[in-house]
Enzyme design. Structure first.
Site, PDB file in Angstrom:
ATOM      1  N   ASP A 271      90.715 132.065  37.379  1.00 49.77           N
ATOM      2  CA  ASP A 271      91.378 130.999  38.133  1.00 49.77           C
ATOM      3  C   ASP A 271      91.706 131.520  39.526  1.00 49.77           C
ATOM      4  O   ASP A 271      91.914 132.735  39.699  1.00 49.77           O
ATOM      5  CB  ASP A 271      92.696 130.588  37.457  1.00 49.77           C
ATOM      6  CG  ASP A 271      93.850 131.468  37.946  1.00 49.77           C
ATOM      7  OD1 ASP A 271      93.986 132.591  37.430  1.00 49.77           O
ATOM      8  OD2 ASP A 271      94.563 131.049  38.879  1.00 49.77           O
ATOM      9  N   CYS A 309      73.291 122.715  47.390  1.00 46.41           N
ATOM     10  CA  CYS A 309      74.375 122.138  46.577  1.00 46.41           C
ATOM     11  C   CYS A 309      74.111 120.647  46.402  1.00 46.41           C
ATOM     12  O   CYS A 309      73.770 119.958  47.372  1.00 46.41           O
ATOM     13  CB  CYS A 309      75.715 122.342  47.282  1.00 46.41           C
ATOM     14  SG  CYS A 309      77.129 121.627  46.385  1.00 46.41           S
ATOM     15  N   CYS A 311      76.404 118.421  45.344  1.00 49.45           N
ATOM     16  CA  CYS A 311      77.683 117.733  45.132  1.00 49.45           C
ATOM     17  C   CYS A 311      77.782 116.498  46.008  1.00 49.45           C
ATOM     18  O   CYS A 311      77.008 116.309  46.959  1.00 49.45           O
ATOM     19  CB  CYS A 311      78.841 118.690  45.421  1.00 49.45           C
ATOM     20  SG  CYS A 311      79.379 118.781  47.125  1.00 49.45           S
ATOM     21  N   CYS A 314      77.923 117.219  49.785  1.00 48.92           N
ATOM     22  CA  CYS A 314      76.667 117.694  50.379  1.00 48.92           C
ATOM     23  C   CYS A 314      75.579 116.630  50.373  1.00 48.92           C
ATOM     24  O   CYS A 314      74.679 116.660  51.213  1.00 48.92           O
ATOM     25  CB  CYS A 314      76.197 118.949  49.640  1.00 48.92           C
ATOM     26  SG  CYS A 314      77.322 120.333  49.927  1.00 48.92           S
TER      27      CYS A 314
HETATM   28 ZN   LIG Z   1      78.477 120.701  47.986  1.00 50.09          ZN
END
Ligand SMILES: [Zn+2]
Ligand SMILES: Nc1nc2cc3nc(NCCc4ccc(CCO)cc4)[nH]c3cc2c(=O)[nH]1
Length: 377
Positions: A271, A309, A311, A314
Site C-alpha cells: 500500500d 496505458c 486507462c 489515457c
Molecule cells: Zn493511464
C-alpha cells in the site's frame, strides 16, 4: 485458532525468484496477489468513487484507524453499519492500526509506555491515548476485513538497544491485541514484524509473532527513509521467516521498482499514498518514466499521457489538457491524474502476476526498469 476469516491460497511460485502468485479470500470477496492497495485514509481514496476504484481493478483498499477514530469517530461508523456501508465499498478493506500515525504525533518519547501511547490530536491538539486494546476495539467497530496490530514503527537509524526494547514491547502489544480481538469470525488480524535494519532483531520479532496465530504478517518499519538497497536487504532475510501459507504485506511501499523488488522477495500485498499524493501536483507514472505534467514542454503536446496505458485518462485526454487542468488547479485534473496513477500501479501488479505465471519475472523487471529509466544495480 484455525478458523481464520482471512485465508491465503498459494497458487504458484515463480521458478527463479521468491515471488508467489496467490489469492486472499475474505468475507467481502477474494483478490489476487501480488496486489497494490489504494489508500483511503479518511474513508475515501481521494477523488475516486467506489465505481472508479472497481474500474481501476482495486481488489482491496486501505483506511486508517487513527484518522477515523479522531473524525468522524468509530462509534458513528459502527452505527452507520460499519465502514463498508458508510463508504459504500462492498469489497475488502484493510485498516492500519494507528501505530504509525500516532508516532508522528508523540511529543516526547516518555509518552510511549508499556500501557500505550499518549499524544495530541492533529486536528485540535486534544490529549489522546491509544493502546493495543483501543486500536483493536476501533478496528472491530469499523468492521475492516483485515486489521493490523498496534505496533511501534521505530525510525530506521535508531540505536540497537532502542530498537530491541521497541520490538519486544511491540510483541507484547501484539499478544494483547490478539487477546482483545473480539471478531475472529469475520475479521483477520495481522502481526507486524519490526526490527529496523538489525537482522537478529527482525528474526526475534518474526519468531515472536509467528509463534502467535495471526491471519497474516506485515513487514513494518520500512519505507521510513532507508535506501532501496537497505529495504531489499531487510526483505531478503525477513520474508523467508514468515509462513508460506499466510499473506505477507509490506507497508507503505508504492514506487514501481520497490513493488517489483518486494514481489521478487516474496511479498504479496503493498500500500502507499504515493500514487494519489503525487498525482495532485501533476507527477504521473508512465511506462516511460515519470512525467511532470506541469512542465512547459507539454503545453502543445496533444498526445496521450502513456501510450502503453489503456486507462480512461489515457484513452480520452491529452497531455496538454491534463497540464492545463493541473495548472488551473481544476478538480477534474486531480481526478484524472489520480485515476491514472492508481491504474498504473494496480495494472503493474497484473503484469507482475502474468510474469509469475510465465516464470519470466526477472526479464519483466529488466525490461520494465529499463523503459522506466531506473538504472538497475
Ligand atoms: Zn493511464
Ligand atoms: N502500523 C504500521 N504502519 C506502517 C505504515 C507505513 N507507511 C510507511 N511508509 C509510507 C512512506 C510514504 C509516505 C508518503 C509518501 C507520499 C510521497 O512522498 C510516500 C511514502 N512505512 C510504514 C510502516 C508502518 C509500520 O511499521 N507499522
Amino acid at each position: 485458532m484455525t478458523n481464520h476469516a482471512i485465508k491465503y491460497r498459494l497458487i504458484k511460485k515463480e521458478k527463479h525468484t521468491g515471488a508467489r502468485l496467490g489469492e486472499i479470500i475474505t468475507p467481502h470477496g477474494t483478490f489476487p496477489t501480488p496486489m497494490f492497495m489504494p489508500v483511503g485514509t479518511q474513508a475515501t481514496v481521494k477523488t475516486q468513487s467506489p465505481e472508479e476504484l472497481k474500474e481501476i481493478g482495486s481488489g482491496i483498499i486501505l483506511s486508517n484507524t487513527y484518522h477515523l477514530w479522531n473524525r468522524p469517530g468509530d462509534e458513528l461508523i459502527a452505527q452507520a453499519g460499519g465502514l463498508h456501508k458508510f463508504m459504500n465499498w462492498d469489497q475488502p478493506i484493510l485498516t492500519d492500526s494507528g501505530g504509525f500515525q500516532v508516532y508522528s504525533l508523540v511529543e516526547n518519547k516518555k509518552n510511549i509506555t508499556e500501557e500505550g501511547v499518549k499524544f495530541k490530536s492533529h486536528l485540535d491538539g486534544r490529549a489522546l491515548f491509544m493502546s493495543p486494546e483501543t486500536s483493536i476495539g476501533i478496528q472491530n467497530n469499523l468492521g475492516s476485513d483485515i486489521m493490523m496490530s498496534f505496533d511501534e514503527c521505530p525510525q530506521f537509524y535508531q540505536p540497537y538497544d532502542y530498537v530491541k526494547n521497541s520490538i519486544e514491547r511491540t510483541s507484547r502489544w501484539a499478544e494483547r491485541g490478539l487477546r482483545a480481538h473480539q471478531r475472529w469470525h469475520d475479521q483477520g488480524l495481522f502481526g507486524i514484524v519490526q526490527g529496523a535494519g538489525f537482522k537478529d532483531l527482525r528474526e526475534q520479532s518474526a519468531r515472536d509473532l509467528t509463534s502467535m496465530d495471526f491471519s497474516g504478517y506485515s513487514i513494518g518499519g520500512l519505507a521510513v527513509g532507508e535506501s532501496h538497497k537497505e529495504m531489499n536487504a531487510v526483505l531478503d532475510y525477513t520474508t523467508v521467516l514468515l509462513p508460506e501459507d499466510k499473506p505477507r504485506y509490506l507497508m507503505g511501499v508504492g514506487a514501481p521498482d520497490s513493488l517489483i523488488d518486494g514481489v521478487i522477495r516474496g511479498v504479496d500485498m503493498f500500500d502507499c499514498v504515493l500514487p494519489t499524493r503525487i498525482a495532485r501536483n501533476g507527477t504521473l507514472m508512465t511506462h516511460f518514466g515519470r512525467v511532470n505534467i506541469k512542465n512547459a514542454k507539454y503545453e502543445y503536446d496533444f498526445t496521450t499521457l502513456d501510450p502503453m496505458c489503456d486507462c480512461y485518462t489515457c484513452k480520452n485526454y491529452t497531455r496538454a489538457y491534463l497540464r492545463h487542468l493541473i495548472k488551473a488547479d481544476e478538480t477534474f485534473g486531480l481526478r484524472l491524474c489520480s485515476y491514472h496513477n492508481l491504474y498504473f500501479l494496480v495494472h503493474l501488479m497484473m503484469e507482475v502476476r502474468q510474469a509469475i505465471i510465465n516464470d519470466n519475472l526477472l526479464e519483466f523487471r529488466e525490461a520494465f526498469c529499463e523503459r522506466y529509466g531506473y538504472n538497475l544495480p
